[in-house]
Design a protein around this motif. Structure first.
Motif, PDB file in Angstrom:
ATOM      1  N   ALA A 154       1.075   7.085  -6.632  1.00  0.00           N
ATOM      2  CA  ALA A 154      -0.252   8.077  -6.988  1.00  0.00           C
ATOM      3  C   ALA A 154       0.095   9.571  -6.600  1.00  0.00           C
ATOM      4  O   ALA A 154      -0.365  10.317  -7.575  1.00  0.00           O
ATOM      5  CB  ALA A 154      -1.482   7.512  -6.187  1.00  0.00           C
ATOM      6  N   THR A 155       0.665   9.752  -5.729  1.00  0.00           N
ATOM      7  CA  THR A 155       0.933  11.097  -5.340  1.00  0.00           C
ATOM      8  C   THR A 155       1.773  11.626  -6.321  1.00  0.00           C
ATOM      9  O   THR A 155       1.492  12.752  -6.998  1.00  0.00           O
ATOM     10  CB  THR A 155       1.738  11.138  -4.010  1.00  0.00           C
ATOM     11  N   TRP A 156       3.099  10.920  -6.807  1.00  0.00           N
ATOM     12  CA  TRP A 156       3.655  11.459  -8.105  1.00  0.00           C
ATOM     13  C   TRP A 156       3.043  11.525  -9.229  1.00  0.00           C
ATOM     14  O   TRP A 156       3.356  12.794 -10.072  1.00  0.00           O
ATOM     15  CB  TRP A 156       5.258  10.567  -8.027  1.00  0.00           C
ATOM     16  N   PHE A 157       2.190  10.774  -9.635  1.00  0.00           N
ATOM     17  CA  PHE A 157       1.387  10.717 -11.128  1.00  0.00           C
ATOM     18  C   PHE A 157       0.595  12.120 -10.980  1.00  0.00           C
ATOM     19  O   PHE A 157       0.458  12.630 -11.864  1.00  0.00           O
ATOM     20  CB  PHE A 157       0.808   9.519 -11.029  1.00  0.00           C
ATOM     21  N   ILE A 158      -0.196  12.281  -9.751  1.00  0.00           N
ATOM     22  CA  ILE A 158      -0.954  13.497  -9.776  1.00  0.00           C
ATOM     23  C   ILE A 158      -0.345  14.839  -9.857  1.00  0.00           C
ATOM     24  O   ILE A 158      -0.773  15.495 -10.424  1.00  0.00           O
ATOM     25  CB  ILE A 158      -1.995  13.255  -8.424  1.00  0.00           C
TER      26      ILE A 158
ATOM     27  N   HIS B 145       0.750  -1.211  -0.131  1.00  0.00           N
ATOM     28  CA  HIS B 145      -0.127   0.208  -0.050  1.00  0.00           C
ATOM     29  C   HIS B 145       0.825   1.294   0.048  1.00  0.00           C
ATOM     30  O   HIS B 145       0.718   2.277  -0.555  1.00  0.00           O
ATOM     31  CB  HIS B 145      -1.062   0.119   1.276  1.00  0.00           C
ATOM     32  N   PHE B 146       1.889   1.190   0.551  1.00  0.00           N
ATOM     33  CA  PHE B 146       2.657   2.621   0.843  1.00  0.00           C
ATOM     34  C   PHE B 146       3.587   2.811  -0.722  1.00  0.00           C
ATOM     35  O   PHE B 146       3.188   4.090  -1.024  1.00  0.00           O
ATOM     36  CB  PHE B 146       3.704   2.457   1.828  1.00  0.00           C
ATOM     37  N   PRO B 147       3.940   1.986  -1.312  1.00  0.00           N
ATOM     38  CA  PRO B 147       4.488   2.283  -2.749  1.00  0.00           C
ATOM     39  C   PRO B 147       3.334   2.722  -3.772  1.00  0.00           C
ATOM     40  O   PRO B 147       3.702   3.667  -4.212  1.00  0.00           O
ATOM     41  CB  PRO B 147       5.126   0.983  -3.101  1.00  0.00           C
ATOM     42  N   CYS B 148       2.204   2.216  -3.554  1.00  0.00           N
ATOM     43  CA  CYS B 148       1.059   2.565  -4.433  1.00  0.00           C
ATOM     44  C   CYS B 148       0.633   4.201  -4.200  1.00  0.00           C
ATOM     45  O   CYS B 148       0.454   5.053  -4.861  1.00  0.00           O
ATOM     46  CB  CYS B 148      -0.283   1.743  -4.309  1.00  0.00           C
ATOM     47  N   THR B 149       0.726   4.115  -2.683  1.00  0.00           N
ATOM     48  CA  THR B 149       0.304   6.003  -2.393  1.00  0.00           C
ATOM     49  C   THR B 149       1.246   6.723  -3.007  1.00  0.00           C
ATOM     50  O   THR B 149       0.895   7.824  -3.491  1.00  0.00           O
ATOM     51  CB  THR B 149       0.219   5.794  -0.725  1.00  0.00           C
TER      52      THR B 149
ATOM     53  N   ASN C 243      -2.643  11.229 -14.973  1.00  0.00           N
ATOM     54  CA  ASN C 243      -3.673  11.544 -13.963  1.00  0.00           C
ATOM     55  C   ASN C 243      -4.390  10.087 -14.014  1.00  0.00           C
ATOM     56  O   ASN C 243      -4.776   9.804 -13.091  1.00  0.00           O
ATOM     57  CB  ASN C 243      -4.645  12.628 -14.480  1.00  0.00           C
ATOM     58  N   GLN C 244      -4.532   9.479 -15.196  1.00  0.00           N
ATOM     59  CA  GLN C 244      -5.140   8.233 -15.258  1.00  0.00           C
ATOM     60  C   GLN C 244      -4.546   7.039 -14.298  1.00  0.00           C
ATOM     61  O   GLN C 244      -4.834   6.427 -13.437  1.00  0.00           O
ATOM     62  CB  GLN C 244      -5.325   7.682 -16.857  1.00  0.00           C
ATOM     63  N   LEU C 245      -2.941   7.168 -14.644  1.00  0.00           N
ATOM     64  CA  LEU C 245      -2.271   6.297 -13.585  1.00  0.00           C
ATOM     65  C   LEU C 245      -2.327   6.525 -12.335  1.00  0.00           C
ATOM     66  O   LEU C 245      -2.074   5.827 -11.180  1.00  0.00           O
ATOM     67  CB  LEU C 245      -0.798   6.464 -13.945  1.00  0.00           C
ATOM     68  N   GLY C 246      -2.380   7.792 -11.997  1.00  0.00           N
ATOM     69  CA  GLY C 246      -2.559   8.659 -10.440  1.00  0.00           C
ATOM     70  C   GLY C 246      -3.899   8.073  -9.833  1.00  0.00           C
ATOM     71  O   GLY C 246      -3.926   7.565  -8.534  1.00  0.00           O
ATOM     72  N   LEU C 247      -4.947   7.848 -10.804  1.00  0.00           N
ATOM     73  CA  LEU C 247      -6.122   7.161 -10.153  1.00  0.00           C
ATOM     74  C   LEU C 247      -5.912   5.777 -10.029  1.00  0.00           C
ATOM     75  O   LEU C 247      -6.579   5.211  -9.037  1.00  0.00           O
ATOM     76  CB  LEU C 247      -7.301   7.811 -11.130  1.00  0.00           C
ATOM     77  N   VAL C 248      -5.243   5.172 -11.073  1.00  0.00           N
ATOM     78  CA  VAL C 248      -5.194   3.456 -10.956  1.00  0.00           C
ATOM     79  C   VAL C 248      -4.380   3.493  -9.671  1.00  0.00           C
ATOM     80  O   VAL C 248      -4.875   2.448  -8.891  1.00  0.00           O
ATOM     81  CB  VAL C 248      -4.480   3.188 -12.167  1.00  0.00           C
TER      82      VAL C 248
END
Length: 112
Positions: free
Chosen positions: A75-79, A68-72, A105-110
């Motif tokens: 997501a932050t970097w992609f947004i 979960h931490f790497p995904c967060t 932005n789409q990858l950030g949402l994923v």
């Protein structure tokens, strides 16, 4: 080719194999997808080999942190990257920047 197709069929089932064949996938993309799937399975298996973390309230749940931490972070970097690329598009009117901002932005949402 037939042996590789039978191997993929045995591992993933008919649905995935038919997906590749109907899309006209090249053998390299089939092998790359198979290797990516095996890598994901290996990482999942390795995550269960990590010992419990005694500092956590529930030590068995510490493994969730690895996923979960790497995904967060991603997501932050992609947004933020999408926001930056959107500003670059407004400055330059370059359609490539708009497409990159959309993808970020789409990858950030994923990942979020």
């Amino acid at each position: 080719m037939k042996l590789m197709g039978e191997f993929i069929l045995a591992i993933f089932g008919a649905g995935v194999f038919e997906y590749f064949i109907t899309r006209g996938a090249k053998p390299f993309s089939m092998i790359a997808t198979l290797l990516f799937g095996l890598l994901g399975a290996g990482i999942t298996f390795a995550s269960f080999m990590v010992p419990d973390a005694p500092a956590f309230q529930n030590p068995e749940l510490a493994r969730i942190f690895f996923f979960h931490f790497p995904c967060t972070l991603a997501a932050t970097w992609f947004i933020f990257g999408g926001a930056f690329l959107s500003l670059r598009y407004l400055q330059t009117q370059d359609p490539r920047m708009d497409a990159r901002a959309l993808a970020a932005n789409q990858l950030g949402l994923v990942f979020g």
